[in-house]
Design an enzyme around this catalytic site. Sequence first.
Site, PDB file in Angstrom:
ATOM      1  N   HIS A 196     -87.938 -69.835 -71.136  1.00 52.05           N
ATOM      2  CA  HIS A 196     -88.143 -69.970 -72.639  1.00 52.05           C
ATOM      3  C   HIS A 196     -89.585 -70.876 -72.731  1.00 52.05           C
ATOM      4  O   HIS A 196     -89.577 -72.064 -72.296  1.00 52.05           O
ATOM      5  CB  HIS A 196     -86.266 -71.331 -72.564  1.00 52.05           C
ATOM      6  CG  HIS A 196     -85.584 -70.592 -72.941  1.00 52.05           C
ATOM      7  ND1 HIS A 196     -84.195 -70.367 -71.841  1.00 52.05           N
ATOM      8  CD2 HIS A 196     -84.575 -70.423 -74.258  1.00 52.05           C
ATOM      9  CE1 HIS A 196     -83.008 -69.823 -72.491  1.00 52.05           C
ATOM     10  NE2 HIS A 196     -83.762 -69.927 -73.727  1.00 52.05           N
ATOM     11  N   HIS A 240     -88.207 -73.725 -82.089  1.00 49.62           N
ATOM     12  CA  HIS A 240     -86.396 -73.809 -81.983  1.00 49.62           C
ATOM     13  C   HIS A 240     -86.554 -73.957 -80.818  1.00 49.62           C
ATOM     14  O   HIS A 240     -84.989 -74.372 -80.233  1.00 49.62           O
ATOM     15  CB  HIS A 240     -86.185 -71.800 -82.628  1.00 49.62           C
ATOM     16  CG  HIS A 240     -86.130 -71.469 -81.726  1.00 49.62           C
ATOM     17  ND1 HIS A 240     -86.783 -70.200 -81.440  1.00 49.62           N
ATOM     18  CD2 HIS A 240     -85.279 -70.895 -81.408  1.00 49.62           C
ATOM     19  CE1 HIS A 240     -87.113 -69.828 -80.104  1.00 49.62           C
ATOM     20  NE2 HIS A 240     -85.823 -69.940 -80.198  1.00 49.62           N
TER      21      HIS A 240
END
Length: 466
Positions: A196, A240
Amino acid sequence: EGDVGKSVEELLRELEVSAKLLETQYHSILRHPDADEAVVQRTIALARGFHQQARRMKLRSCQSWQVDGDSEKAEWMTLLIGGGRRRFSSLQDVVKQVQLEGRIVRRWREQNARLSPLGDRLPAPGSGGSVAAVDVESWEGLDVFRLERETQQPLKQVFMSIWKRRELGKLSRASEHQVMELVTAVEASYRLNPYHNRVHAAEVTAITYYLWSQLAAQEHMRGYFSHLDLLVAVLAGAVHDMAHPGSGNDFLVKTQHPLALRYLDRSVLEHFHAASAFALVQEMGVPILEHTMPSPPAETLKGRIVDMLLATDMAQHKPVCEAVTTELAMHKAPQDIDKLKLECFVLHLADIGHPLRPRAQHREWSLLLREEFFAQGDEERRLGLVPTPLCDREKAPTLAKSQQGFLGFVIAPAWKSFSQVLGARASKPLDAHLCDNRAMWEEAAAEDAAREAAERAGAAAAGQGA
Ligand SMILES: [Zn+2]
């Protein structure tokens, strides 16, 4: 008792109305000018109580995806999003476990009391840098790993290439310089997690754009999308996973992380990413969603981005996909599908869409995600917690096995729905990669099995020799 005569649909509709009302009241109170600290605390306590009660009820009833009787799939989804119940052999075990978790969690919480997306991460003024055009229209040609190696700013490269190519500067009231600074700051908020990180942000922005662009180019979708829809989609993709801490919602809830407390255990990370994004936009004063069209207002666009981000919670996978399959079943023409549902689905698909990429890229993403999962599992073990099944490097299924499940049960059905909207011809190249990647994991799983069998045979032979 009085509700027994009503149908499930009626009850569900009533519940929806009540839930909406509850939410509205909750927000009205929190935003009320007379709401002091005590009022806010009481409101939050009420909401939390309601949420916990609902959670307990959900735990007692079976999980919705288990209803279809597909036990392997159910097991897999439980592995993926958690929700499995732990078994304790005795009451003393429970007490010991709870005491231990309490102690360890307190210490861990003190160390991680502050998790701020901003702080020193704001870029120095003028750190714009240059952007070479990235071929965002090419599925085969765009490799975000290469962009990372060459520029260390893959998100800015992808985002600004789309911005220029689609002339979004003519639409948004933000100047190109402002947008560049904003994207630089967004990119800097991503931590150096194995998975991530800013490369994932660039990848999801690129896939979201590609899917959008392909849809918009189809004859049967003519006039369906506006450039404002594109602005919403790529901004959602870029922000996001902002400031992602590298561990999942379950972990944050289980360790009573401050973020879990703030967002009442509900889609904790997704709320955090959305809130971080709009805090940054406000702090930098970039009017990116203000535009030259008569409608809709920027606030509406912001609301759509929030909805899209909340739909990236893996726990929402089923409802997000079902919303689109229901739309597909209801309308003959893809043109009539609810755009708000479709855009949530597109971002979610982009978020988990690396199995649609060529083999080498997909394999890289799979390894990186596993690395991040295992790091979480190690942390859980260090804290004395039971590691989340997929994060437990000692007990997790092999990479091949778990990817077979992920591609077969999660990606393939979602992609099938999307390709129904996109059309068979435009879907073909991505279809081919998905097939190839599934074959790759199947081969790898067969090799794993053969190796295990050989090892077992070797051990047995050694046993006989002794
Ligand atoms: Zn993501």
